[in-house]
Motif scaffolding. Structure first.
Motif, PDB file in Angstrom:
ATOM      1  N   LEU A 182       0.657  -1.153  -0.086  1.00 37.70           N
ATOM      2  CA  LEU A 182       0.073   0.191  -0.187  1.00 37.70           C
ATOM      3  C   LEU A 182       0.831   1.271  -0.107  1.00 37.70           C
ATOM      4  O   LEU A 182       1.897   1.327   0.701  1.00 37.70           O
ATOM      5  N   ASN A 183       0.383   2.368  -0.783  1.00 34.55           N
ATOM      6  CA  ASN A 183       1.091   3.732  -0.914  1.00 34.55           C
ATOM      7  C   ASN A 183       0.805   4.341   0.702  1.00 34.55           C
ATOM      8  O   ASN A 183      -0.382   4.986   0.388  1.00 34.55           O
ATOM      9  N   ALA A 184       1.726   4.717   1.454  1.00 30.74           N
ATOM     10  CA  ALA A 184       1.317   5.218   2.492  1.00 30.74           C
ATOM     11  C   ALA A 184       0.878   6.766   2.161  1.00 30.74           C
ATOM     12  O   ALA A 184      -0.027   7.352   2.942  1.00 30.74           O
ATOM     13  N   ASP A 185       1.468   7.349   1.306  1.00 28.66           N
ATOM     14  CA  ASP A 185       1.058   8.955   0.781  1.00 28.66           C
ATOM     15  C   ASP A 185      -0.360   8.785   0.615  1.00 28.66           C
ATOM     16  O   ASP A 185      -1.376   9.537   1.092  1.00 28.66           O
ATOM     17  N   LEU A 186      -0.871   7.665  -0.396  1.00 30.88           N
ATOM     18  CA  LEU A 186      -2.230   7.627  -0.521  1.00 30.88           C
ATOM     19  C   LEU A 186      -3.418   7.516   0.463  1.00 30.88           C
ATOM     20  O   LEU A 186      -4.245   7.991   0.552  1.00 30.88           O
ATOM     21  N   ILE A 187      -2.673   6.481   1.468  1.00 29.57           N
ATOM     22  CA  ILE A 187      -3.616   6.166   2.570  1.00 29.57           C
ATOM     23  C   ILE A 187      -3.977   7.558   3.485  1.00 29.57           C
ATOM     24  O   ILE A 187      -5.001   7.957   3.822  1.00 29.57           O
ATOM     25  N   LYS A 188      -2.903   8.406   3.809  1.00 33.12           N
ATOM     26  CA  LYS A 188      -2.861   9.398   4.402  1.00 33.12           C
ATOM     27  C   LYS A 188      -3.715  10.456   3.800  1.00 33.12           C
ATOM     28  O   LYS A 188      -4.643  11.074   4.578  1.00 33.12           O
ATOM     29  N   ALA A 189      -3.444  10.674   2.450  1.00 32.23           N
ATOM     30  CA  ALA A 189      -4.360  11.660   1.642  1.00 32.23           C
ATOM     31  C   ALA A 189      -5.630  11.255   1.860  1.00 32.23           C
ATOM     32  O   ALA A 189      -6.696  12.057   1.888  1.00 32.23           O
ATOM     33  N   GLY A 190      -6.078   9.874   1.562  1.00 36.36           N
ATOM     34  CA  GLY A 190      -7.526   9.499   1.474  1.00 36.36           C
ATOM     35  C   GLY A 190      -7.988   9.746   2.535  1.00 36.36           C
ATOM     36  O   GLY A 190      -9.257  10.216   2.785  1.00 36.36           O
ATOM     37  N   ILE A 191      -7.273   9.561   3.745  1.00 31.24           N
ATOM     38  CA  ILE A 191      -8.027   9.595   5.039  1.00 31.24           C
ATOM     39  C   ILE A 191      -8.404  11.100   5.531  1.00 31.24           C
ATOM     40  O   ILE A 191      -9.431  11.348   6.009  1.00 31.24           O
ATOM     41  N   ILE A 192      -7.429  12.115   5.384  1.00 30.20           N
ATOM     42  CA  ILE A 192      -7.491  13.273   5.301  1.00 30.20           C
ATOM     43  C   ILE A 192      -8.568  13.733   4.698  1.00 30.20           C
ATOM     44  O   ILE A 192      -9.544  14.786   4.907  1.00 30.20           O
ATOM     45  N   LEU A 193      -8.739  13.529   3.246  1.00 33.37           N
ATOM     46  CA  LEU A 193      -9.470  14.214   2.177  1.00 33.37           C
ATOM     47  C   LEU A 193     -11.052  13.320   2.119  1.00 33.37           C
ATOM     48  O   LEU A 193     -11.840  14.170   1.821  1.00 33.37           O
ATOM     49  N   HIS A 194     -11.210  12.192   2.731  1.00 35.04           N
ATOM     50  CA  HIS A 194     -12.331  11.440   2.290  1.00 35.04           C
ATOM     51  C   HIS A 194     -13.728  12.162   3.101  1.00 35.04           C
ATOM     52  O   HIS A 194     -14.741  12.217   2.232  1.00 35.04           O
ATOM     53  N   ASP A 195     -13.540  13.011   4.088  1.00 39.42           N
ATOM     54  CA  ASP A 195     -14.791  13.575   4.676  1.00 39.42           C
ATOM     55  C   ASP A 195     -14.452  14.958   4.785  1.00 39.42           C
ATOM     56  O   ASP A 195     -15.228  15.987   5.547  1.00 39.42           O
ATOM     57  N   ILE A 196     -13.554  15.537   3.908  1.00 40.93           N
ATOM     58  CA  ILE A 196     -13.131  17.118   4.105  1.00 40.93           C
ATOM     59  C   ILE A 196     -14.253  18.164   3.820  1.00 40.93           C
ATOM     60  O   ILE A 196     -14.322  18.926   4.351  1.00 40.93           O
ATOM     61  N   ALA A 197     -15.157  17.514   3.020  1.00 42.08           N
ATOM     62  CA  ALA A 197     -16.100  18.500   2.592  1.00 42.08           C
ATOM     63  C   ALA A 197     -17.191  18.446   3.351  1.00 42.08           C
ATOM     64  O   ALA A 197     -18.242  19.194   3.499  1.00 42.08           O
ATOM     65  N   LYS A 198     -17.262  17.620   4.573  1.00 40.99           N
ATOM     66  CA  LYS A 198     -18.431  17.342   5.379  1.00 40.99           C
ATOM     67  C   LYS A 198     -18.703  18.876   6.112  1.00 40.99           C
ATOM     68  O   LYS A 198     -20.054  19.102   6.257  1.00 40.99           O
ATOM     69  N   PRO A 199     -17.957  19.647   6.536  1.00 43.30           N
ATOM     70  CA  PRO A 199     -18.094  21.012   7.290  1.00 43.30           C
ATOM     71  C   PRO A 199     -19.003  21.768   6.287  1.00 43.30           C
ATOM     72  O   PRO A 199     -19.561  22.623   6.733  1.00 43.30           O
ATOM     73  N   GLU A 200     -18.848  21.413   4.939  1.00 36.81           N
ATOM     74  CA  GLU A 200     -19.571  22.538   4.067  1.00 36.81           C
ATOM     75  C   GLU A 200     -20.791  21.654   3.580  1.00 36.81           C
ATOM     76  O   GLU A 200     -21.786  22.284   3.130  1.00 36.81           O
ATOM     77  N   GLU A 201     -20.908  20.454   3.990  1.00 32.54           N
ATOM     78  CA  GLU A 201     -22.029  19.913   3.669  1.00 32.54           C
ATOM     79  C   GLU A 201     -23.202  20.019   4.881  1.00 32.54           C
ATOM     80  O   GLU A 201     -24.514  19.803   4.379  1.00 32.54           O
ATOM     81  N   MET A 202     -22.694  20.290   5.926  1.00 26.66           N
ATOM     82  CA  MET A 202     -23.792  20.320   7.034  1.00 26.66           C
ATOM     83  C   MET A 202     -23.781  21.674   7.811  1.00 26.66           C
ATOM     84  O   MET A 202     -22.535  22.401   7.792  1.00 26.66           O
ATOM     85  N   ILE A 203     -24.652  21.890   8.518  1.00 25.74           N
ATOM     86  CA  ILE A 203     -24.608  23.070   9.237  1.00 25.74           C
ATOM     87  C   ILE A 203     -24.695  22.711  10.627  1.00 25.74           C
ATOM     88  O   ILE A 203     -25.753  22.016  11.086  1.00 25.74           O
ATOM     89  N   ALA A 204     -23.568  23.109  11.321  1.00 23.31           N
ATOM     90  CA  ALA A 204     -23.695  22.535  12.667  1.00 23.31           C
ATOM     91  C   ALA A 204     -22.923  23.588  13.642  1.00 23.31           C
ATOM     92  O   ALA A 204     -22.388  24.592  13.221  1.00 23.31           O
ATOM     93  N   GLN A 205     -23.593  23.411  14.922  1.00 27.46           N
ATOM     94  CA  GLN A 205     -23.173  24.487  16.022  1.00 27.46           C
ATOM     95  C   GLN A 205     -22.766  23.762  17.101  1.00 27.46           C
ATOM     96  O   GLN A 205     -23.491  22.749  17.702  1.00 27.46           O
ATOM     97  N   LEU A 206     -21.582  23.682  17.619  1.00 33.59           N
ATOM     98  CA  LEU A 206     -21.331  22.896  18.933  1.00 33.59           C
ATOM     99  C   LEU A 206     -21.210  21.475  18.796  1.00 33.59           C
ATOM    100  O   LEU A 206     -21.946  20.892  19.579  1.00 33.59           O
ATOM    101  N   GLY A 207     -21.143  21.055  17.501  1.00 37.45           N
ATOM    102  CA  GLY A 207     -21.265  19.545  17.450  1.00 37.45           C
ATOM    103  C   GLY A 207     -22.388  19.016  17.265  1.00 37.45           C
ATOM    104  O   GLY A 207     -22.476  17.653  16.897  1.00 37.45           O
TER     105      GLY A 207
END
Lengths: 318, 318, 318, 318, 318, 318
Positions: A182-207
């Protein structure tokens, strides 16, 4: 100071709480009078409360997300607990309470979580991959340090998203050691990116997620993240048809594995397969862990867990 | 000149055909000798052919997609027709034949199809929408005038994609007239954009798809088109979070309607709902029309149609 | 005169309404007294109402579906609006109100819808097909001019069925022009017949379905219509095994396309395929149109639409 | 006389067989010569056979479904048995062989099956029900005494349908005794009617279905039987909306239980529920019984049974 | 010595191979002569071979699973490679070859795998759990050191089961460290027991499963392992209703997670949830790893992987 | 004595009832006073009741499952009936009432049911099969004479399980006579064993299941019964791998037929197939029979039946 989960009728009590919801209503009497219909919460739970005599000043003072000191009486109304508020005032600096004391949050502080994520980001050896991930992390901004990972399913609390990422990074590091193909760079990148847009998908306050955003509903965080990678690639002057750009987009697009779970393509890179299973394992085990935590030790069975086919967990007595 | 569908053993014949496949193989004899294993086709069908005496010059002359004049003999081999080639030469300009005579193609010429599409594109009243669509149409380039719309399901022939778009535009125009609450600009844009990335998703020659491209497999034409809109918006300096950009991306992303059919989001704009049904109706009715066309008039039942739950159509005798 | 959707506590108001539901109940007091528990409606909505002093004459005067003039007071009861009726009387001819003013109905008058349907019926060129369709239209009688097309899914209002047929006929005419291989007689017949038994499948009043009939539950409108065609054919002395009779039955039986949607056979005639898609497109777009209509302009999102996978529609701001 | 299942290469043999398939073909030699490509069968199985020297008279003598006496040689061709025919002649009356000796058929004679069915029909106490069933039985005519019940799934042999009905009637009689709330007339009628249209749905000879009829494909036996009941009711002057007519149609329409198994309505009469389970139990147990019968005693496992989720049965050694 | 994957027509070659299949057949000539139809294999692949002159002694010498030295000629037959055997003899001790050189097997030796498993078994702190696991490990005996884990899906080679267990134990150890609420004894026991009955479910030789056993088909390895735990508990004098016994049975029964994947109960213990995800991740990543290994470096795409929704993996070029 | 289903407001009444639920609560007044919130039931239904003045002695006297004589007044509260208890005392021996008069139970007495089951058990000719079944029957003990067969689906009443077994034995006897290839011993054993573990899977009192046991949830009655057979076999010194033991386990494991209905293996013995259909037919027809029984004769439609796809049954008027 009394935790909400310890309130019992007919207690009198005093304590600090967070106003989670507040509505001004009118009594059914003649003449009708204003009252405040409130939901108070702390980290242990929440309770309905009424404040019957409401001044004009009160209406200007108390709002959702206000921290307050309350003196009240617990009553039973239609078989549920309800607080009759005697006195209420806003918390003052000298009270030494802060909002994160009153909400459910990740067991690691946001600062530590972000520190860990940044450390892993810095360890990505391929500079192009690192730049794309950095661009997306910058784009989501400081929402990353406090957003939940979901509305209800898992990590649905303050800093839940960052916490999910950090635990996945730990698991990802182990898997890369165990399976060096497994390519560790891709694993790291995939983990950080996979849900990265969630804060723009949802409207949240205090969790707590109150709703999805328009683009959250119309595009979804998976396609949004794919678009962000396009944006990053154009910003960095990369070839949009290069294996690297397509590969990162693929890993993000396929991480829900099956179309009926929201992925438009099935995993077709070794790292995409790995990411899906790292994500699933972390999400499911966190659901179990969090549910056990909120279940009293005296109970043999937890509440049912939606994300686990609505099954409850049993505390085995060995 | 004999159409392939009229060949019968043991005919001798002469005619012009297209070499669809060609492989140099060796006989099982001692010493082994080279021969050419060929598939010849014309618009009426295809047939296997062998050329047994192959010179070095022949190997430099004949390749897949070469138009040739063939004199041959039809034989039966293992109950299937096979041509033994007597003479073969490349077609010459003076023969007056051209490649599109030998392949299945849309009933309207590519030039006319493109003319119609450009006309509709010019009629989009919102300049921003028009610019985004123009950008994507320019990006796919001249592949738009000859690519098929799919590998097997529907419009799987030369210029099939443009033909699909044009018929949808006709239907879309009617629907917008019948239901004025629909935004005609969005309908036009959605129809032109919905499959616009297909020529980059598939590898095709003369209307026949041989494979999917790497990005076709890893991203799929739906996510690719969404990325193209991001690219167009950045190029045009648009706000990526504007309703217009998100709306166009949504219409493209949702046009397969259900996740199990490949759409990561369900239609949530009136025009997205309309587009899905316009697309379905055109694709399904074209399957029926094309299948009827290739079924001899004497047959009551057509072959089974995969895209219609594997059902055959019946010719009702009224 | 006040529309129901404009009522607010504590308004006093006067207006004409339709009694949608009415039940005589008894108060919880000693001695118990009769009161009328009423649901009032107009085209804008409905509201619960109580009339506390009920005379013997009142009980003989007021029934569901009575048009009344009401003077009342709007109150809040358990957080919902409720009308306390002050005065109530039956509407008089001189009031100039009529029942269809108070219910949801198709945007075209029943007379015009029936006129259009009859016109198309007359244009069917095959006299046998025309006779079968006429027989079935006669059988359903004047229910055709006011029945809804469904209980909840789509066109669930006064004259909804005829409206659905008329819009489908428009779309069908276009499709036959675009694709001349389709037999226009069969398309017209299929559109008129496909839901022709619905008025016998459901029990409706003023466009609102209260229940399904026994044969509606035990046979369903699809098999009922197939039986009607058998009846028509016998009446007309036709061969039950002729392609024409079987073909019309097939088009009706298959119009829901898949077994799990209620069709015992899949479409196997070109016109049966076309009918299914014409039906789907009209039903789905009408759901969207009707939902947009009842959603205030100020709202970005409509309510969720059951027939569209429970999705809401968004009003794009271009 | 040698059974086909006992043939082995390189046997010489003589016997009577049925020509199941026969095609005149031409050899690959120069000049090409005619030969007959034949499939011979008896009740034990079937085998491919070639007759190489074919006279003009032969071509006028031998056809599918001819009973013949054959003298031949068994050979291996591509690892499968193949008969080289030495002599062949039509069977003569004095040979004392008859066609049903050579095909798979129900273990009870057609005459006895029909006798039983007629006896049960006569025992129906409600005269209207009896008349409707009689009408439908008369309509299917003498096909009832020899048609199979299905193409492949179960009872796929000579008189299989009548045999299925008779075994179901036995089971139905038991169930009515065990559960007297069931109406025995409806159970009897339902059993006789449920598959009554199958002989018109399928085209079969000697118990083997070669295809479905046009109405079989376009309507299916379930809707066809419903239409027949309409026809019977009109013929008998009955009210088509009476509970009796609707009830019988419902029992037939719902007997496949679920839409995805072909029923447009779910069972909603006690007798309809019972009929479905009587039908299933008989069909499934017959599949098991028939498969065990054709499996050599020496085999522990039967072949896989399609109608039982493709599972094989095991012979338990107790 | 030539690896099978390097053979090309018309090579002559010599090498050691394993006879995987062998059948004595007869030629189609007169008189017929015996020949041996053989499949030769080594760790790189397999090839069809014929030996045309077969003595009586040969028939007593060569059998499936014999290691042989072969001198042969590679030919093309119907476009596939086929070996014509010139000389063949059994391998001798002095040849220094051994059977495991010629079959696909786990990358760690059986002895090392068993050593690891025993070490983990010894580390289980709860003596009752340890005893139950030991009982089951003893019951499966030395099949544990060489059986594959499945017929085709994953780890389908020599010692595949033990290898699967060992990798899962590594992953399990990590997960227990990361999430201390999990009981490490139960995780270890669950990993060792979950597939422990597979060697009795399947019939395998040299890592290749030829069939399932009777109890494999009638009970399945999941229920078999549950029965073994009952047996162990009775043997050890334990209470069958104790949480410990029920808990271990539950973990085994639920490890396929969903009924449609073969588990009669869903996971309801934290360790059962964890076990399922540990098992899935290991199986899926091993499929990817093994498929990459057998794909030439020059190929961008691997063959399709059945256990991964039939998707191929792509080698990204970064 | 008044049956609960005949109570109407504002009746005064006296009768014997069973206390199904009882909770001591406090009034909302100042000072709060204890009252008893009770659910009374008899075989005809149940009703909510309040007893407002509660002495200390009362609290020691009345508990759930106490038989009581009540004098009360029926009132309407929030549109539902509620009993205000005037007098209440425990039933005395001289009252001559017994608990089974007040609950829903099988129409045959437990003693007779057990007698029948024991008779069939004694008729099993294979002594080993008989011993295994006897062991399991002994293990479940006297719960067999009163446990229900399910929580809600079917036979959910006192002695429902034994009743289900007895009716299945009758049907099984018929099927074995009709199809002699079935082994009657296995059918008898399968019927008695298939649900034998249900009384340990569920916690029930007086025919009403309140919950599932821990082993019911973690193992399920199917795997539990399989374990019991292992236990029986070990106890009887049988070979666990014998066809007889595996066969009985298979029949139990497969009786739900499909994995999604809870069976880990599909039926692969003729008797396993038969058992599944005997079980289904009995369960479904009992649902119909029981639902008809509780539906007033005046109602055309029964309530919806969950186990029959939520369909209601219609009473046909012939």
């Amino acid at each position: 100071m009394t935790l909400i989960k310890h309130l019992q009728a007919p207690d009198e009590f005093t304590g600090f709480y967070l106003i989670k919801e507040l509505e001004i209503k009118q009594t059914n009497t003649t003449p009708a009078k204003d009252f405040m219909d409130i939901v108070l919460c702390d980290a242990s739970g929440q309770v309905s409360a009424k404040m019957w005599d409401v001044s004009a000043a009160d209406k200007e003072t108390f709002f959702p997300m206000t921290l307050v000191k309350v003196q009240g009486l617990v009553q039973l109304y239609r078989e549920r607990l309800q607080v009759k508020i005697g006195k209420i005032r806003k918390a003052l600096p000298e009270d030494g309470v802060q909002i994160t004391d009153f909400i459910r949050s990740a067991p690691i502080s946001p600062a530590d979580l972000i520190h860990t994520i940044n450390g892993v980001l810095a360890s990505i050896t391929n500079p192009t991959i690192q730049s794309i991930v950095s661009f997306c992390v910058a784009k989501v901004g400081d929402k990353l340090d406090h957003y939940p990972a979901a509305k209800t399913h898992h990590h649905a609390y303050f800093a839940g998203l960052a916490y999910h990422i950090v635990r996945m990074l730990e698991l990802g590091e182990f898997v890369c050691k165990q399976r060096p193909f497994l390519n560790a760079d891709l694993i790291k990148a995939g983990i950080i990116l996979h849900d990265i847009a969630k804060p723009e998908e949802m409207i949240a306050q205090l969790g707590i997620v109150s709703d999805y955003s328009v683009q959250g509903k119309l595009l979804g965080h998976i396609s949004m993240a794919s678009n962000w990678i396009t944006e990053a690639a154009l910003h960095l002057g990369l070839d949009l048809q290069s294996d690297l750009v397509i590969g990162l987009q693929h890993i993000v697009l396929s991480h829900h594995n099956l179309p009926e779970w929201g992925s438009p393509v099935l995993p077709q890179l070794p790292e995409a397969v790995a990411l899906h299973y790292i994500d699933s394992m972390d999400a499911k085990l966190q659901m179990v862990e969090d549910t056990l935590l909120i279940t009293p030790e005296s109970e043999s069975w937890t509440p049912m867990i939606r994300g686990l086919e609505n099954k409850a967990m049993y505390r085995l007595k060995l």
